[in-house]
Design a protein around this motif. Sequence first.
Motif, PDB file in Angstrom:
ATOM      1  N   SER A   1       0.801  -1.235   0.000  1.00 62.34           N
ATOM      2  CA  SER A   1       0.000   0.000   0.000  1.00 62.34           C
ATOM      3  C   SER A   1       0.823   1.269   0.000  1.00 62.34           C
ATOM      4  O   SER A   1       0.287   2.350  -0.262  1.00 62.34           O
ATOM      5  CB  SER A   1      -0.940   0.007   1.209  1.00 62.34           C
ATOM      6  N   GLY A   2       2.134   1.182   0.288  1.00 65.40           N
ATOM      7  CA  GLY A   2       2.965   2.388   0.273  1.00 65.40           C
ATOM      8  C   GLY A   2       2.446   3.427   1.246  1.00 65.40           C
ATOM      9  O   GLY A   2       1.979   3.095   2.344  1.00 65.40           O
ATOM     10  N   PRO A   3       2.478   4.707   0.874  1.00 67.94           N
ATOM     11  CA  PRO A   3       2.034   5.772   1.780  1.00 67.94           C
ATOM     12  C   PRO A   3       0.519   5.868   1.941  1.00 67.94           C
ATOM     13  O   PRO A   3       0.039   6.773   2.620  1.00 67.94           O
ATOM     14  CB  PRO A   3       2.589   7.043   1.133  1.00 67.94           C
ATOM     15  N   GLY A   4      -0.241   4.985   1.299  1.00 69.08           N
ATOM     16  CA  GLY A   4      -1.653   4.856   1.631  1.00 69.08           C
ATOM     17  C   GLY A   4      -2.632   5.690   0.835  1.00 69.08           C
ATOM     18  O   GLY A   4      -3.750   5.899   1.287  1.00 69.08           O
ATOM     19  N   ARG A   5      -2.268   6.111  -0.375  1.00 69.99           N
ATOM     20  CA  ARG A   5      -3.203   6.975  -1.098  1.00 69.99           C
ATOM     21  C   ARG A   5      -4.486   6.242  -1.480  1.00 69.99           C
ATOM     22  O   ARG A   5      -5.569   6.839  -1.461  1.00 69.99           O
ATOM     23  CB  ARG A   5      -2.537   7.580  -2.340  1.00 69.99           C
ATOM     24  N   LEU A   6      -4.406   4.955  -1.802  1.00 73.49           N
ATOM     25  CA  LEU A   6      -5.586   4.235  -2.253  1.00 73.49           C
ATOM     26  C   LEU A   6      -6.465   3.794  -1.087  1.00 73.49           C
ATOM     27  O   LEU A   6      -7.680   4.012  -1.104  1.00 73.49           O
ATOM     28  CB  LEU A   6      -5.179   3.028  -3.097  1.00 73.49           C
ATOM     29  N   CYS A   7      -5.866   3.180  -0.079  1.00 75.81           N
ATOM     30  CA  CYS A   7      -6.695   2.751   1.043  1.00 75.81           C
ATOM     31  C   CYS A   7      -7.263   3.954   1.789  1.00 75.81           C
ATOM     32  O   CYS A   7      -8.394   3.918   2.279  1.00 75.81           O
ATOM     33  CB  CYS A   7      -5.947   1.798   1.975  1.00 75.81           C
ATOM     34  N   GLY A   8      -6.520   5.066   1.835  1.00 79.08           N
ATOM     35  CA  GLY A   8      -7.044   6.280   2.451  1.00 79.08           C
ATOM     36  C   GLY A   8      -8.229   6.830   1.693  1.00 79.08           C
ATOM     37  O   GLY A   8      -9.229   7.260   2.281  1.00 79.08           O
TER      38      GLY A   8
END
Length: 225
Positions: free
Chosen positions: A68-75
């Motif tokens: 997810s990396g820094p979370g742009r999609l799940c956020g």
Amino acid sequence: MTTDGHGSPRAGGDFYALAPRAGHGPVYLRLADGRRIRMPVHCWYGQPALADESVLARCVGPVLDVGSGPGRLCGALLGRGVFALGVDVAPHAVAHTLARGGIALCRSVFDRLPAEGGWQTVLLIDGNIGIGGDPRALLGRCLQLTAPTALLLVEVDPDDVEERCTARFEDLHGHESPPFPWARLGAPALHRVAEDLALSVTDQWTYGLRRFLALGRRNSASGPR
């Protein structure tokens, strides 16, 4: 993009600790044969692009965002009322996700995860089909995590490529990660892997230079959605 303890770039070094030192870029993926691919780190720290929106619109909760990396999609999904959990082995990435109001675990996708067998959508975006260098093993693990009617939403290379390789991350300041196994797949190669795993391609689309496929179990796939 992410990797994990099954031969990952961040198993021995946190990529997202490297990226801020380079001012969120440029950071490169250096392949063993000398090729160098610039990574769009600034995009991963930003808001979802229009291409990302085309993925988010196809998500049914609960959603597991692998790498997810820094979370742009799940956020973004949480902001729309869709439950989403990010999984990433990079502590800096997970911390950034939590700071922006997302939910994430600092864990490998191959580790024990919550709600195994119950996820309705799994995301493998930003090249994350390459995690661990073995797409078949990765997709097989994702199947273990998902419900029978789930979708796997996968971003592939825009070129017709099927490559397993060794790579590392590096910047222009002499920082680099340990070497790790990686994989790159185009759409034809993903079709072949899906066939081997009794998966059907239920949808495929392009947005700009980015290409995506949706995979479902063959006995539950009902054609393009």
